[in-house]
Structures are given as C-alpha cells and as structure tokens.
Design an enzyme around this catalytic site. Sequence first.
Site, PDB file in Angstrom:
ATOM      1  CD  GLU A 113      93.670  77.391 -55.904  1.00 57.22           C
ATOM      2  OE1 GLU A 113      94.189  76.253 -55.938  1.00 57.22           O
ATOM      3  OE2 GLU A 113      93.452  77.996 -54.845  1.00 57.22           O
ATOM      4  CE  LYS A 115      89.448  67.902 -57.916  1.00 52.37           C
ATOM      5  NZ  LYS A 115      90.222  66.783 -58.487  1.00 52.37           N
ATOM      6  CE  LYS A 310      86.384  65.915 -60.369  1.00 57.29           C
ATOM      7  NZ  LYS A 310      86.319  64.813 -59.418  1.00 57.29           N
TER       8      LYS A 310
END
Length: 660
Positions: A113, A115, A310
């Site tokens: 998904e 972020k 990230k």
Amino acid sequence: MQSTYSREQYISLCKDIEEDDYRYYVLHNPTISDYDYDMKMRQLLSIEAQHPEWKVLWSPSMRLGDRTSGSFPIVAHAHPMLSIANAYTLEELYEFFSRIEKTLGYTPKYTLEIKIDGIAVAIRYEQRVLVQALSRGNGRKGEDITANIRTIRSLPLRLSKEAPEFLEVRGEVFFSRATFCQINAAQRQAEKPEFANPRNAAGGTLKLLSAKEAAQRNLEISIYGSLAEENKRSHYENLLLCKEWGFPVFGQPRQCQTIEKVVASLHEIEVARAQLPMEIDGVVIKVDDIEDQKVLGMTAKHYRWALAYKYAPERAETILEDIIVQVGRTGVLTPVAKLRPVVLSGSRVSRASLYNEDEIERKDIRIGDTVYVEKGGEIIPQVVGVCLEKRPEGTQPWVMPEYCPVCHQKVTRESDKVSVRCTNSLCSAGVIEKIRFFCGRDALDIDHLGEKVVTKLFDLGCIHRRCDIFQITEEDLRQVPGFKDKSIRNVLKSIEKAKSVPLDRFITALGIPYVGIGGANALAQHFLSLESVMAASLDDLKAIEGIGDKVAESIVAYFHQPEHLEEIQKMLSLGVHILPCHRASSSCLGKAFVITGTLEKLTRSEAETYIRNCGGKVGSSVSKNTDYLVVGQDPGSKLKRAQELGVPILSEDELLKLLY
C-alpha cells in the site's frame, strides 16, 4: 411555521445527498450540478432547523461542523494502534523478509500500500453509523476527534447493509497537494505561519477546536485496514471489501506472490510517485495472510508483520537564475537561490535555501548552473547539488557582497569567517526583521502583526523600533490596507495581552545574537529576573551550563549598548510587565532530552519549551550523555542509537507525566 415535509421525506433527502457525496468524493463521478447539490443541502438544513428531533447521526449536515470544543477527551483504543518500523535500504528490506521466512518457515504473499504522509486514525461504526474517531495517540489511548473526522466528505457517516453492523477501520487523514497549496496560500494571506508539509497541516486541522473551521479545509482519508468479524483471511481482500462498503482506498493496493515482485513494485511506485495527487513517503509492506500476522505478532511498539519502506526526499532539477542576499534581524546576510520555477512535491518552487557563503563554495554553486533541489520537512526547499555536466561556459564562483544590499554600508565578517553581518543599527531590513521577530510566535506572540503589516507600519512612520509596538493606535492601524474594526480590536487586544510576558519569552524576543529559545530559558532559570540578567558579568554567564564564551560575550555586549537599555526602559514605562521566573524543581531539572518522531498532543516546539521550562535541556542527537529519548510516531535512527546505548525511552504520555 409548519413543516411541509414528513420525516420519511427527510430521511430520503439525507440518503440522496449521501449518494451525491459518494459519487463526487469517492467515485469522482458527480451526477448533479453544484447548484442542485447546494439547493438540496439548503433544504436539508431548513428541515433540521424546524425539526431538530429528526436529525440523525449520519445526516450530511454533520459534515459542516457544528461543534466547538475546548478539549479532546482521551479514550482507550479497543485494539492497540501500533506504528510500523521503517526501512531505508534494500538491505534492511531483505532483513525483514528473512525474519518473516525464519518465523513462518516459508515465503508468504505480501500486500503493498502507498504510505500516505498523513495522520493515522481509528474510526468506529455501530449499527453501521459512525460513532467515534480517535487519533493514534500512544497506541493504547488516543484523542476523540470525532467531530473533525465527520467533516471528511469522502468518509461515509453511514454504511450500506452489505457492511458489518459493528466495524472499526484504520485510515490515514491527509491533504492533497492542491489543497495543501491552497491552505498555505490562505495562511500567507492572513500573515500566519505556513505549514511545513501536508502532514503537519492535517495534524493541525484535526486538532482545531472548531469543527466548522476544520470542515472548510477539505481533509481527505484513505482506509488501510479494518477490524470486523466478517473480515476475510487475506488483508488484500479485506481492503477490497472496504471499497465495496463505500470507503476510499487510494493507490491501488498490490498483492505480490514473490519478493522479487515486491522489489519491482517498489521501484514502479517510486517512478509514479510525483504524479500522485497526494504526498507519499514510501510503501507499506504487509504479510497478507491474517493468520500469519497473528503468528508473527508484535513488539511493544511495532507490528512484526509489516514494514514501511521509505523513499528518499523528492528531487527536482532546475536552473539557478540568481542568488539574492537577504538581511536578517541580527544583520546577518543570507544568500537565497532564485530558481526557474519548478514543481516539487506538488508545489511550485522558485526559491531555495543556500545557507551561507561557505556552503555555496563547498558545493561550487554558480549562477546559471543546473541545480538539484529537495524539499524534506522544511517549508523552504534546499539546493543539494549541481549538475556539472550542464554548467554553461563563463560562469564565475559566487562571492558575498562587501556592502549591505539594503542600506549599502560596508559589511563585516565574523570571527568564525562564516557569518557576514550588516552592523548598521538603522538598516531598515534589520529593524523590520527585529520588530517582526519581537511580535512572532516564539516571542511575544502578537496576532496579526506579521511581516507585511509590520513593514507597512514601518513605511508609514508609525513604528521605528520594537518599543513602538506598545504605542500603536487605532488611527495607525486604520492606515493598513484591509484592516477593519474587528481586526483593529484584535490587534490592540493582543498587544495589551503581550504586555505581561514571561522572562524567558522576553529575553527571546530581544533577539540577542546567539541566544535562542533554549539559551533564553537557561538565563531565566538561572537569574530569575531581567535585572539580574542585565547585570551579569562574563564569569556569571559562563558558569551557566550551555552558555559558552561566544554567547556570554554577546549577552554582555548587548546589555552594554545604551540604545538597548533605553529601549527596554521605554517598554517598561509603557506598561510592559516582565513576569519573574520560578526555578524549576521537577525531576527534569538538568536532564538531557532528545526527541524523535512526530508527537500527537504537542508540536515539537511545544515539547521542547515544556522541557526547558521544567529545567531540562533539549539536544539534537543521542549520546551517552542523553538522559531520555522521547519517541513519537515514525521515529528515526535515534531510536536504534538510544537502544544501543541503553538510554531510557519515553512515550509522549510518559513525558507529560514526568513534566507535570
């Protein structure tokens, strides 16, 4: 007046508008005009005004925000709402996969998904009606933000019969790039501080005490999980169920059968990242099978079956058209990059920070260069590098001007050889900045006296220095364009309120070179009164922890300048009352704190101020001398460092208990 509508017609109208909202905000496929929608909403409000007893919890009028609250009650989560560990490299990602396989004994499916860079919330439905929404808080308890959550147009207030009667969903509240730009434009227009990023804006909006004000900002939400008996065994299938039940699920979640597919998808999403309507800072990777998730379990803070990969900050390439020199409140000259406008993180960027002359020289940045610009958590982007292959012929190394660009007096170079300063105390740029800072949020916090208003009052001759703020009249303010009776009353009231000011804030407001919020607090805690600070010797000042030679010399020099002493006396004669400081006696006295992650109840600045007010110190990095690490949502590498050193770790709630 007798209503011409029955309750059945009222309920039918609610359902009609509910369907219109779903088609517009979720499907993005409206079937009626804005005018027709507005007429329906007017009709609804009229009926509810005549028959308040008919109003249902899921009425579309609930989205308009009719509650003003003085607080947000703390409520326990029915199920823990933990955060997700981060990974920044492929090596860390493969370590995560390895741990999963070692525990399960095989390679599971994964769901990916996007972020979204927003605020996590938990939303509870009973009898298919939205009854409560909580912030993440510390994962165990959160704040009741139901009224503000109801203002989100894409979120159903009532579910269809296909949905479970009792349901909790988890989602990320956010602003689209376009809406964020509009909000900051409004902040600039009102001369209020801009939000650094969409996440901060969303967090601030959810904490607004007026739900009506929150409704005007157009928050959005994306659901990323559900808790219900009707859930299926696959997380991916549960997300599809959420969409069937009417919830917005952004970013097209992906189900990956192999690790290779996961890695490939991460790269694909990163490439498409800039085209998304909202900010994302990575991808959340979850073990898809719910039973596998139960086997993997959780730590005190994180789920073991999920990881947030990230991405690096977004970067844009553009031309450096010029380097402009600005003069700050202490006279320091700061170079700012003027860029050929480029879109970065959804906003149009035309200026960027260059820090100082040394940084420009180190990166060999020249006018005409093609430069790389990044925007992390700050409002102002940064020039992070140069594309030397595209450098045009004839460019020259940039040098700081020898004369102030505003008053044209010769500048001086500080002993550190980094700072270049205009020492002309009458330089208009420095004077305006001093006054603006004096009125600012970290100082006297005088509403509506931002840069534009201060500059206008200065240009009109109404103010010449900081003490003149306390002599501003109604006639002065009437000369400022756009100022009406209400604004004038608010400014005068705020100025009067600012006359009673805590010692640490007053010292901060003076803008003594090298003395920030922390230094001002240390001076206030040590000397307790302004008179004692003003009379302090070099040795007295150096005896204070955190006050070195350079800072001590600056303080002594400041209070030895007659114009500064005269201005302070003038303020006192105009009714300024400096509240004495009471020395802290809490368990925080002398302790060193470091903060990592995003706090839910306090801003970073508020937390630092509270710590300092209780006699603590706030550092920027974890070391063996750190007494406590305060951990918020999405902590960085400081958490790992603290664990290695055995530094005690505090949640936000634990910090507040320690302070008070």
